[in-house]
Design a protein around this motif. Structure first.
Motif, mmCIF file in Angstrom:
data_model
loop_
_atom_site.group_PDB
_atom_site.id
_atom_site.type_symbol
_atom_site.label_atom_id
_atom_site.label_comp_id
_atom_site.label_asym_id
_atom_site.label_seq_id
_atom_site.Cartn_x
_atom_site.Cartn_y
_atom_site.Cartn_z
ATOM 1 N N ARG A 79 -2.940 -11.078 -12.407
ATOM 2 C CA ARG A 79 -3.643 -11.249 -11.144
ATOM 3 C C ARG A 79 -4.762 -10.219 -11.071
ATOM 4 N N PHE A 108 0.475 -3.195 -3.043
ATOM 5 C CA PHE A 108 1.792 -2.978 -3.623
ATOM 6 C C PHE A 108 2.734 -2.455 -2.539
ATOM 7 N N ARG A 167 -3.766 -14.565 1.337
ATOM 8 C CA ARG A 167 -2.740 -13.925 0.506
ATOM 9 C C ARG A 167 -3.048 -12.442 0.271
ATOM 10 N N TRP A 168 -3.486 -11.770 1.320
ATOM 11 C CA TRP A 168 -3.882 -10.369 1.204
ATOM 12 C C TRP A 168 -2.727 -9.465 0.794
ATOM 13 N N GLU A 169 -1.522 -9.867 1.111
ATOM 14 C CA GLU A 169 -0.362 -9.020 0.786
ATOM 15 C C GLU A 169 -0.185 -8.864 -0.721
ATOM 16 N N TRP A 170 -0.741 -9.757 -1.510
ATOM 17 C CA TRP A 170 -0.673 -9.628 -2.970
ATOM 18 C C TRP A 170 -1.491 -8.445 -3.454
ATOM 19 N N GLN A 171 -2.453 -8.022 -2.660
ATOM 20 C CA GLN A 171 -3.324 -6.928 -3.060
ATOM 21 C C GLN A 171 -2.737 -5.555 -2.769
ATOM 22 N N ARG A 188 2.862 -10.908 -15.196
ATOM 23 C CA ARG A 188 2.313 -11.787 -14.174
ATOM 24 C C ARG A 188 1.480 -10.989 -13.169
ATOM 25 N N ARG A 189 1.995 -9.831 -12.774
ATOM 26 C CA ARG A 189 1.254 -8.990 -11.836
ATOM 27 C C ARG A 189 -0.048 -8.494 -12.445
ATOM 28 N N GLY A 198 5.197 -7.228 1.340
ATOM 29 C CA GLY A 198 5.604 -8.584 1.007
ATOM 30 C C GLY A 198 5.210 -9.555 2.107
ATOM 31 N N ASP A 199 5.680 -10.783 1.988
ATOM 32 C CA ASP A 199 5.340 -11.826 2.955
ATOM 33 C C ASP A 199 5.806 -11.478 4.369
ATOM 34 N N LEU A 218 -5.792 -7.753 -9.293
ATOM 35 C CA LEU A 218 -5.362 -6.862 -8.223
ATOM 36 C C LEU A 218 -5.804 -5.420 -8.435
#
Length: 122
Positions: free
Chosen positions: A8, A92, A86-90, A4-5, A95-96, A10
């Motif tokens: 994305r 590693f 959703r910048w935190e997804w970029q 899943r990662r 998190g939220d 990323l």
């Protein structure tokens, strides 16, 4: 989870564009942010965009390490990153909860990240 990662988009920007092109684009973006703050009359914030991440009070060393691993090495780049949805997804390791904390720190220092809903800061 790993698949899943990977699905994305990323991947590191410098892998896509090349390292030198990415560094050049980062410098242009930070200069643009500095000019934008000056235009708004925020002269102190305009100077702050070139500061190191450690200059942000309350930003932990683990968060700084995660950001540095992504090539985010100054306050201006962090502000520009935090403006993205959703910048935190970029990043590693961010998190939220950490993302919300970082956004609040930037907001508290007058480095507004154009967040629509600030109710989660309370």
């Amino acid at each position: 989870l790993a698949i899943r990662r990977l699905k994305r988009d990323l991947s590191f920007q410098w892998i896509k564009d090349g390292y030198e092109a990415t560094v050049k684009n980062h410098k242009k973006a930070v200069v643009g942010l500095s000019v934008a703050f000056e235009t708004l009359g925020k002269y102190e914030q305009s100077k702050r965009v070139y500061d190191e991440l450690g200059s942000i009070k309350g930003l932990g060393s683990e968060n700084i390490k995660c950001l540095l691993n992504m090539g985010i090495d100054n306050v201006g780049l962090l502000v520009l990153l935090a403006r993205q949805k959703r910048w935190e997804w970029q990043v590693f390791g961010i998190g939220d909860y950490a993302a919300t904390h970082i956004e609040k720190l930037l907001y508290d220092e007058g480095l507004d990240v154009d967040i629509q809903d600030r109710s989660h800061f309370v």
